[in-house]
Design an enzyme around this catalytic site. Structure first.
Site, PDB file in Angstrom:
ATOM      1  N   LYS A 677       0.858  -1.188   0.000  1.00  8.67           N
ATOM      2  CA  LYS A 677       0.000   0.000   0.000  1.00  8.67           C
ATOM      3  C   LYS A 677       0.895   1.239   0.000  1.00  8.67           C
ATOM      4  O   LYS A 677       1.627   1.478   0.961  1.00  8.67           O
ATOM      5  CB  LYS A 677      -0.882   0.016   1.249  1.00  8.67           C
ATOM      6  CG  LYS A 677      -1.958   1.110   1.172  1.00  8.67           C
ATOM      7  CD  LYS A 677      -2.649   1.338   2.485  1.00  8.67           C
ATOM      8  CE  LYS A 677      -2.072   2.503   3.257  1.00  8.67           C
ATOM      9  NZ  LYS A 677      -1.952   3.770   2.551  1.00  8.67           N
ATOM     10  N   CYS A 792      13.128  11.280   7.251  1.00  9.47           N
ATOM     11  CA  CYS A 792      13.131  10.921   8.671  1.00  9.47           C
ATOM     12  C   CYS A 792      14.537  11.101   9.245  1.00  9.47           C
ATOM     13  O   CYS A 792      14.720  11.256  10.436  1.00  9.47           O
ATOM     14  CB  CYS A 792      12.589   9.524   8.904  1.00  9.47           C
ATOM     15  SG  CYS A 792      13.226   8.354   7.735  1.00  9.47           S
TER      16      CYS A 792
END
Ligand SMILES: Cc1cc2nc3c(=O)[nH]c(=O)nc-3n(C[C@H](O)[C@H](O)[C@H](O)COP(=O)(O)OP(=O)(O)OC[C@H]3O[C@@H](n4cnc5c(N)ncnc54)[C@H](O)[C@@H]3O)c2cc1C
Length: 1011
Positions: A677, A792
């Protein structure tokens, strides 16, 4: 008629005779410097330590700091070194207030040997002395590579003032040879383009040219008025094409078209130097005015080979020294043959290269007054003298400036003087006989050797690099090189990919379940964050029904896929890697539109996806072979791995192809069936990846693609009893929910769910008191604001030792203010839009919080009016307990914290919930060791950016609230997708047992694969 070789030998021998007549050392000052150079040539390790120490010394302030560094660099194994160092250290310990200044003085003197003066005033005395020796000058200003436009402006002013000063002081000077005076103005200034614009991006030559020309034009104009000469120096390869283009562009302008007193440098160590030179000559002929070329071998050989080695690309330089020498000679002839349009200068200390130029000039009947030899200040004095005596034109290259900005130059000189391959060392340190030194370099080129033999040499394409340490026989892993946007060809390919992808914006992308494409009317648009009215594409929105279908398809496919051989699975990934490579520009273009990545960031993402495929293919081949646990008589036990089942992959938008690809590829190659996904913000990128795997031949159901809402299908699949593994990369909030929910065992569930959870960070970089500030600023700015701070790994807390605070801030803020903010379809943009409106609002809210908590030290004033552009922002007076210092912001916002010392810095750095990346800028070996041990981060980076992990080289992932301690792109990553199993067989029959069991055996597969 004598051959050219004997002509060269005759002239060379004459130069040697003259050189030997004045037995001055080549590195003119004796004593300290001589001894250090001798030691360096004798011991490579010492040389590294010495050069590193020399580089840090000017930035050390007190005596105790100097002594401390001296001890750290040299004391632990000084036995092997000369008494000079041992005695020095002992003396330093006893009388630091005497020895430290003495040492600093010695190193300053060493540097002064190569630096002609601090400023324009200083240098005049030197130039006068040289003039008395019949040596001309070109003055260069040290401190190239500025980090901000403020610094670039200062440089431009400095160049201008210097030009005036030189012209004023030398008004009465006449040409040293008294002939061809129109070709050789007395005043000669060498400039570097990296000193004039801080945002040069090789991908955007037009931008660099526009900015640098605004600085060069006034300088050229004034030089013309004053009758002076300007030379544009050549720097690293990344700037080469831009420099050439700039030179031709300005000098083609009507104002300068008929100005003959500009020159440029050609570096013979570059493979493309001949093409560049011929192109320049053709341009010069068309322009119709003479120009000058300084031919050199090139000063950045070590840098270029290291850079290319890191990127795994072919170095742009020759790898055999005689190749550079031979090319220098070839280009010498080209220059002389085109003497009607180009004035040649030869920048070399190599007597063979010099003698060859003399011989060719004679052969072609060129007057010695029509070209010149150029040599560096402080080097090869006897050669200069010999050339003057022979009646040649000699010019000295005189760098001026302070010691600190001059360090890069000094280290280049030290390297040159001690290089194993260099002429100066051979002649003056090793006394290699003249005959040997005058040999034709063409004869010395080793046939069949294309390069230096290092383990990762790109000249040996099938060699393993460090990432392949555990490769199985016959297989090797190499990182895919990044696309080099230095080349016009790459720039054009990117432009045309953007053009093509733009044409298909707005297309609809299906789900992919069990090998079937499913397109429904339930569509979700994906917007371009730089132009939010532009729809990049529509993703089909999966419902719970489709999620169920995907689980069934995956479950069914798993039963077959799990028994497919490792080799077949690995080859699937390799085919996917090939397709990614083939579609590289197109996929980068999609990322630029869909998530706002800059060209190079987008390319880096596709490169990472390719690397994940090839690396995991290799790793699976290694893990896929059952391994004997112990060698014992009569029994054999094999440890091997089974896939877990159905893996659900949930990926973020910030590395929209790489992370999705990495997790999905790991799932597939380990024999699991995967449902992937993509993030809601990067559906089109996800759909592209599905296309890649479909084309690579992934069997139906083995990889399924479900775009849709995380809160609907995501939550459903995480809780699903038939999903055995969840691989998630994303926010802490969602990650913790998944972690918790996956811990609940549902009725009918077969396996305990495995969760691979990678979340955010609040990454800190500490800046030590002795840090190299050029590097600190450059990397910190990139780590904090590259891709808008949406990695990140991005830097969000800069921790400065108070001793260094003002110095860093003084340069950091102008550097941030110089960044190019804009639509990333344009090349060279550093800061683009943030991903979407909610992110935009959230980041602006944090900026408001920051304004209340701390002090806003910088915020960009102008950002594009459309699109989600957040101005790069820096906060100071930030305290560790403030929200902006603790919470992940995921945008271009940097908090600066001031601390007393390294103890406090570590406490602050480690004092958050996260432990993802972190870094340290320092040149103290002890402090570096300490931070290596004590900084809490999954990836610790010293003296470089804390972003940009490379598969296999920097396995990536954090701990604490940054993740479960897994390492994407590392050796043990695939184990997360596998369950271990051991099969033990008693092999003895009535006391008889085979003597030895093989260390590895074939996979456990049934039915047995067909041969
Ligand atoms: C006046 C002057 C101006 C200069 N300006 C510039 C400039 O603008 N830009 C610039 O880049 N350089 C410039 N240089 C060149 C540079 O600084 C070095 O001085 C020069 O390359 C040394 O060459 P050499 O012929 O004196 O010595 P040599 O000892 O004959 O050659 C050394 C050179 O060979 C090359 N080399 C070394 N090892 C290898 C190898 N394994 N394979 C292939 N090649 C190898 C390197 O270029 C090295 O510098 C300038 C030099 C001078 C004298």
């Amino acid at each position: 008629m004598r051959s050219l070789q004997s002509e060269v030998e005759q002239r060379g021998t004459r130069i040697f005779e003259l050189v030997d007549k004045y037995p001055e050392r080549p590195f003119s000052k004796a004593g300290f410097y001589q001894r250090l150079m001798a030691l360096s040539m004798h011991d490579e390790r010492f040389k590294t330590q010495l050069f590193q120490f020399v580089a840090v010394l000017p930035s050390l302030r007190g005596s105790s700091e100097i002594i401390q560094h001296l001890e750290e660099y040299f004391s632990d194994d000084n036995e092997g070194f000369s008494p000079l160092i041992g005695v020095g250290i002992r003396a330093a310990r006893l009388v630091p207030w005497i020895s430290a200044p003495v040492l600093r003085w010695n190193v300053s003197e060493m540097a002064r040997q190569f630096i002609a003066g601090r400023n324009g005033n200083d240098v005049i005395a030197t130039l006068r002395k040289r003039r008395a020796q019949k040596i001309g000058f070109t003055v260069d200003v040290l401190g190239e590579a500025v980090v901000s436009e403020t610094e670039a402006d200062e440089h431009a002013v400095f160049y201008g003032d210097l030009l005036e000063k030189l012209a004023r002081e030398t008004r009465e000077w006449t040409d040293l040879l008294g002939k061809n005076v129109e070709l050789f103005p007395v005043v000669n200034l060498s400039v570097k383009i990296s000193a004039l614009y801080s945002q040069i991006s090789p991908a955007a030559p037009a931008d660099a040219i526009a900015h640098v020309s605004t600085k060069l034009r006034p300088l050229f104009r004034r030089a013309r008025e004053l009758g002076a000469f300007i030379n544009v120096d050549m720097e690293s390869y990344a700037l080469k094409n831009t420099t050439l283009e700039l030179f031709k562009t300005i000098l083609s302008e009507p104002e300068f078209k008929d100005w003959p007193h500009a020159g440029i440098v050609i570096q013979a160590y570059l493979r493309d130097s001949e093409a560049d030179l011929r192109d320049l000559i053709e341009w010069g002929r068309a322009r119709g005015t003479r120009f000058a070329v300084r031919l050199v071998k090139g000063a950045y050989w070590d840098y270029e080979t290291t850079k290319s080695g890191q990127n795994g690309s072919n170095p742009p330089v020759f790898l055999q020294k005689p190749e550079s020498d031979a090319n220098f000679e070839k280009l010498t002839r080209v220059l002389f043959e085109n003497n009607s349009v180009v004035t040649p200068a030869f920048g070399s200390h190599n007597i063979r290269s010099i003698a060859h130029a003399q011989a060719v000039a004679d052969e072609l009947g060129i007057d010695p007054g029509r070209f010149e030899f150029q040599l560096l200040y402080g080097m090869a004095g006897p050669i200069k003298r010999a050339l003057v005596e022979m009646g040649y034109r000699v010019r000295e290259y005189c760098p001026i400036g302070e010691l600190l900005p001059g360090m890069a130059y000094l280290v280049r000189r030290l390297l040159e003087n001690t290089s194993n391959e260099g002429f100066l060392r051979a002649k003056f340190a090793e006394n290699v006989p003249a005959k040997e030194l005058l040999r034709d370099p063409k004869e010395l080129i080793k046939p069949g050797v294309t390069g230096i033999e290092t383990p990762s040499s790109p000249s040996r394409p099938n060699q393993k690099n460090d990432a392949s340490l555990n490769a199985t026989a016959g297989h090797s892993f190499r990182n895919a090189p990044l696309v080099s946007f230095i080349y016009k060809d790459s720039q054009e390919k990117m432009q045309s990919a953007l053009h093509e992808v733009r044409k298909r914006l707005g297309e609809k992308y299906p789900l992919y379940i069990g090998g079937e494409k499913i397109l429904t009317d339930n569509l979700t648009p994906s917007f371009n964050p730089a132009e939010p009215t532009e729809i990049v594409g529509y993703g089909t929105e999966a419902s719970i029904d489709e999620a169920e279908r995907a689980v069934k398809a995956a479950r069914a496919a798993f039963e077959k896929w799990r028994w497919t051989s490792v080799e077949e699975r690995a080859q699937l990934l390799e085919r996917a890697a090939d397709i990614l490579e083939r579609r590289r520009y197109e996929l980068s273009a999609v990322e630029i539109f869909e998530v706002g990545k800059s060209w190079s960031e987008a390319d880096g993402d596709i490169r990472e996806a390719i690397d994940f495929c090839t690396f995991y293919a290799q790793q699976m081949r290694r893990l896929g072979r059952p391994k004997l646990t112990q060698q014992v008589p009569g029994e054999e036990s094999y440890h091997h791995y089974l896939p877990r089942g159905v893996a659900f992959v949930i990926a973020p938008w910030n590395f929209p192809i790489a992370i999705l690809c990495g997790m999905a590829a790991a799932g597939v190659v380990t024999g699991n069936a995967v449902i992937m996904k993509p993030s809601e913000q990067s559906i089109v990128c996800g759909a592209m990846l599905m296309q890649v795997f479909a084309e690579a031949g992934v069997p139906p159901g083995v990889l399924n693609f479900l775009s849709g809402h995380g809160s609907v299908i995501g939550a459903h699949l995480v809780d699903h009893k038939d999903v055995d593994l969840i691989a998630f990369t994303g926010s802490r909030e969602v990650g913790l929910k998944i972690w918790e929910s996956a811990g609940i065992t549902r009725p009918g569930q077969r396996e305990l769910k495995r969760v691979i959870c990678e979340m955010g960070g609040k990454n800190a970089m500490i800046v030590d008191a002795d840090a190299d500030l050029d590097e600190t600023i450059m990397y910190s700015i990139y780590a904090a604001f590259g891709f808008q701070g949406q990695k990140c790994s991005a830097l969000s807390r800069l921790i400065l030792l108070e001793e260094n605070y003002d110095r860093v801030m003084e340069r950091l803020i102008p550097a941030a203010a110089s960044l190019r903010v804009g639509n990333p379809t344009e090349p060279g943009i550093m800061v683009g839009p943030v991903i979407d409106e909610p992110a935009y609002r959230r980041i602006l809210e944090y900026i408001e919080i920051g304004k209340k908590e701390a002090k806003i030290a910088y915020q960009a004033k102008e950002v594009p009016p459309h699109g989600y552009f957040v101005p790069p922002t820096i906060f100071t007076d930030v305290k560790p307990n403030m929200r902006i210092a603790r919470e992940e912001i995921f945008g271009p916002v940097l908090s600066v914290l001031k601390v007393r010392d390294l103890d406090e810095a570590l406490e602050v750095a480690n004092g958050t919930d996260y432990a993802l990346t972190g870094g340290f800028f320092s040149r103290s070996p002890d402090n570096i060791e300490r931070v290596k041990a004590r900084l809490e981060a999954g990836n610790v980076y010293i003296n470089r950016s804390c972003t940009g992990a490379i598969v296999g080289r920097h396995p990536f992932g954090g701990f604490k609230m940054s993740g479960g301690g897994t390492k994407a792109g590392g050796e043990d990553y695939l184990l997360n997708f596998l369950v271990p199993r051991v099969v033990t067989e008693n092999t003895s029959r009535h006391g008889f047992a085979p003597e030895k069991s093989p260390e590895y055996r074939d996979e456990f597969l049934w039915p047995k694969p067909q041969e």
